[in-house]
Design an enzyme around this catalytic site. Structure first.
Site, PDB file in Angstrom:
ATOM      1  CG  HIS A  64       6.157   5.418   5.580  1.00  0.00           C
ATOM      2  ND1 HIS A  64       5.806   6.591   4.961  1.00  0.00           N
ATOM      3  CD2 HIS A  64       7.188   5.739   6.419  1.00  0.00           C
ATOM      4  CE1 HIS A  64       6.596   7.567   5.395  1.00  0.00           C
ATOM      5  NE2 HIS A  64       7.438   7.072   6.274  1.00  0.00           N
ATOM      6  CG  HIS A  94       7.056  -3.879   5.565  1.00  0.00           C
ATOM      7  ND1 HIS A  94       8.392  -4.252   5.646  1.00  0.00           N
ATOM      8  CD2 HIS A  94       6.862  -3.448   4.298  1.00  0.00           C
ATOM      9  CE1 HIS A  94       8.969  -4.023   4.494  1.00  0.00           C
ATOM     10  NE2 HIS A  94       8.069  -3.547   3.640  1.00  0.00           N
ATOM     11  CG  HIS A  96       4.385  -2.486   0.254  1.00  0.00           C
ATOM     12  ND1 HIS A  96       4.930  -1.214   0.350  1.00  0.00           N
ATOM     13  CD2 HIS A  96       5.349  -3.335   0.724  1.00  0.00           C
ATOM     14  CE1 HIS A  96       6.168  -1.297   0.827  1.00  0.00           C
ATOM     15  NE2 HIS A  96       6.441  -2.563   1.081  1.00  0.00           N
ATOM     16  CD  GLU A 106       6.475  -1.785  -2.588  1.00  0.00           C
ATOM     17  OE1 GLU A 106       7.444  -2.308  -2.009  1.00  0.00           O
ATOM     18  OE2 GLU A 106       6.318  -0.558  -2.644  1.00  0.00           O
ATOM     19  CG  HIS A 119       8.180  -6.418   1.080  1.00  0.00           C
ATOM     20  ND1 HIS A 119       8.146  -5.096   0.692  1.00  0.00           N
ATOM     21  CD2 HIS A 119       7.931  -7.142  -0.039  1.00  0.00           C
ATOM     22  CE1 HIS A 119       7.913  -5.031  -0.599  1.00  0.00           C
ATOM     23  NE2 HIS A 119       7.774  -6.260  -1.075  1.00  0.00           N
ATOM     24  CB  THR A 199      10.032  -0.650  -2.489  1.00  0.00           C
ATOM     25  OG1 THR A 199       9.375  -0.848  -1.224  1.00  0.00           O
ATOM     26  CG2 THR A 199      10.519  -1.977  -3.042  1.00  0.00           C
ATOM     27  CB  THR A 200      10.098   3.338   1.270  1.00  0.00           C
ATOM     28  OG1 THR A 200      11.032   3.014   2.288  1.00  0.00           O
ATOM     29  CG2 THR A 200       8.996   2.296   1.234  1.00  0.00           C
TER      30      THR A 200
HETATM   31  C1  LIG Z   1      14.080  -3.569   3.621  1.00  0.00           C
HETATM   32  C2  LIG Z   1      12.962  -3.156   4.558  1.00  0.00           C
HETATM   33  C3  LIG Z   1      12.904  -1.664   4.637  1.00  0.00           C
HETATM   34  C4  LIG Z   1      13.851  -1.003   5.449  1.00  0.00           C
HETATM   35  C5  LIG Z   1      13.814   0.391   5.534  1.00  0.00           C
HETATM   36  C6  LIG Z   1      12.857   1.120   4.807  1.00  0.00           C
HETATM   37  C7  LIG Z   1      11.938   0.453   4.004  1.00  0.00           C
HETATM   38  C8  LIG Z   1      11.953  -0.926   3.917  1.00  0.00           C
HETATM   39  O1  LIG Z   1      10.951  -1.540   3.218  1.00  0.00           O
HETATM   40  S1  LIG Z   1      11.096  -2.172   1.793  1.00  0.00           S
HETATM   41  N1  LIG Z   1       9.673  -2.034   1.136  1.00  0.00           N
HETATM   42  O2  LIG Z   1      11.406  -3.553   1.999  1.00  0.00           O
HETATM   43  O3  LIG Z   1      12.094  -1.444   1.093  1.00  0.00           O
HETATM   44  C9  LIG Z   1      12.766   2.607   4.898  1.00  0.00           C
HETATM   45  C10 LIG Z   1      13.470   3.165   6.117  1.00  0.00           C
HETATM   46  C11 LIG Z   1      14.867   2.586   6.203  1.00  0.00           C
HETATM   47  C12 LIG Z   1      14.755   1.090   6.489  1.00  0.00           C
HETATM   48  C13 LIG Z   1      16.171   0.463   6.460  1.00  0.00           C
HETATM   49  C14 LIG Z   1      17.074   1.146   7.537  1.00  0.00           C
HETATM   50  C15 LIG Z   1      17.096   2.650   7.354  1.00  0.00           C
HETATM   51  C16 LIG Z   1      17.856   2.976   6.062  1.00  0.00           C
HETATM   52  C17 LIG Z   1      17.679   3.444   8.516  1.00  0.00           C
HETATM   53  O4  LIG Z   1      19.083   3.378   8.593  1.00  0.00           O
HETATM   54  C18 LIG Z   1      17.163   4.872   8.278  1.00  0.00           C
HETATM   55  C19 LIG Z   1      15.910   4.705   7.373  1.00  0.00           C
HETATM   56  C20 LIG Z   1      15.692   3.186   7.349  1.00  0.00           C
HETATM   57 ZN   LIG Z   2       8.212  -3.304   1.672  1.00  0.00          ZN
END
Ligand SMILES: CCc1cc2c(cc1OS(N)(=O)=O)CC[C@@H]1[C@@H]2CC[C@]2(C)[C@@H](O)CC[C@@H]12
Ligand SMILES: [Zn+2]
Length: 262
Positions: A64, A94, A96, A106, A119, A199-200
């Site tokens: 992703h 990471h 985007h 975003e 981020h 955001t995902t």
């Molecule tokens: C904030 C950064 C972050 C953390 C996570 C995701 C995505 C993220 O990026 S964002 N763009 O900052 O929101 C998607 C997968 C998520 C993870 C947080 C921890 C989990 C929820 C796990 O417990 C299982 C799936 C994981």
């Molecule tokens: Zn992010």
């Protein structure tokens, strides 16, 4: 679910609500920051970044985004201050980005998209035992967001963009030591802050967002290197380039965005 979420026609942001009901929640991210509607809060403290003793571990393509992970076993790498009541521990950062410079961030500012967004992800280790536990708690995470803007080559970021060839495909990982991400921050740490979400998927409403007003400038060549990554694994026939991995702005639903600056 049977088909994983993504950013494509069939599984993109407008479909996520089918598997993740939080998609239509009351504190979803990203948002459009309408600067005239933000509220200057003079009691907001400056953001205090203590990354000097950081231990970066690896760089990886998770299908992703591209992410650099940090050792988070103690409070040696934290951010403090701002609206935060606790120190938050750096876990990873990471990006985007878009398929061209007119899109990719975003968050947007007065409807303007940037070519990308960084981020820096932190978790509240004072209150929660693990990142995963914090990731679903209302005050569990703090993400420091920095817009990417094209301009001069960024010398600190260059070490990262030069390492992207090692993680072109999904589920690839490489060693990436001694990278101090404070070198990615602009001089001015003026920020907007609001309560939001991942955001995902799973879109947990667990993030205090701190969006810097000042972008990180990088060259067009550096931007292009992000677009050489793939969403897909090396073994997969169809190779889809990793780009446009951003969720569009979501409804504010009555939230206030505070500004640390006039
Ligand atoms: C904030 C950064 C972050 C953390 C996570 C995701 C995505 C993220 O990026 S964002 N763009 O900052 O929101 C998607 C997968 C998520 C993870 C947080 C921890 C989990 C929820 C796990 O417990 C299982 C799936 C994981
Ligand atoms: Zn992010």
């Amino acid at each position: 679910g049977h088909h994983c979420w993504g950013y494509g026609e069939e599984n993109g942001p407008s479909d996520w609500y089918k598997d993740y009901s939080l998609a239509n929640g009351d504190r979803q991210s990203p948002i459009d920051i309408q600067s005239e509607q933000t509220v200057y809060n003079s009691s907001l403290k400056p953001i205090w970044v203590s990354y000097d003793a950081c231990t970066s571990l690896s760089i990886c393509n998770n299908g992703h985004s591209v992410m650099v992970e940090y050792e988070d076993c103690d409070d040696k790498t934290v951010i403090r201050g701002g609206p935060l009541e606790f120190p938050y521990r750096l876990k990873q950062f990471h990006f985007h980005w878009g398929g061209k410079d007119s899109r990719g961030s975003e968050h947007t500012v007065n409807g303007k998209s940037y070519p990308g967004e960084l981020h820096l992800v932190h978790w509240n280790a004072a209150k929660y035992k693990s990142f995963d536990e914090a990731a679903s708690a209302p005050d569990g995470l703090a993400v420091l967001g920095v817009f990417l803007e094209t301009g001069e080559k960024h010398s600190v970021l260059h070490r990262l963009t030069d390492a992207l060839y090692m993680v072109r495909f999904k589920e690839t990982k490489a060693q990436f030591k001694d990278f101090n991400p404070s070198g990615l921050l602009p001089d001015c740490l003026d920020y907007w802050t609001y309560r939001g979400s991942l955001t995902t998927p799973p879109l947990h409403e667990s993030v205090t967002w701190l969006m810097l007003k000042e972008p990180l400038y990088l060259s067009e060549k550096q931007m292009e290197k992000f677009r050489t990554l793939f969403f897909s694994g090396e073994e997969e026939g169809l190779r889809t380039r990793m780009m446009d991995n951003f969720r569009p702005p979501q409804p504010l639903k009555g939230r206030t965005v505070e500004a640390s600056f006039r």
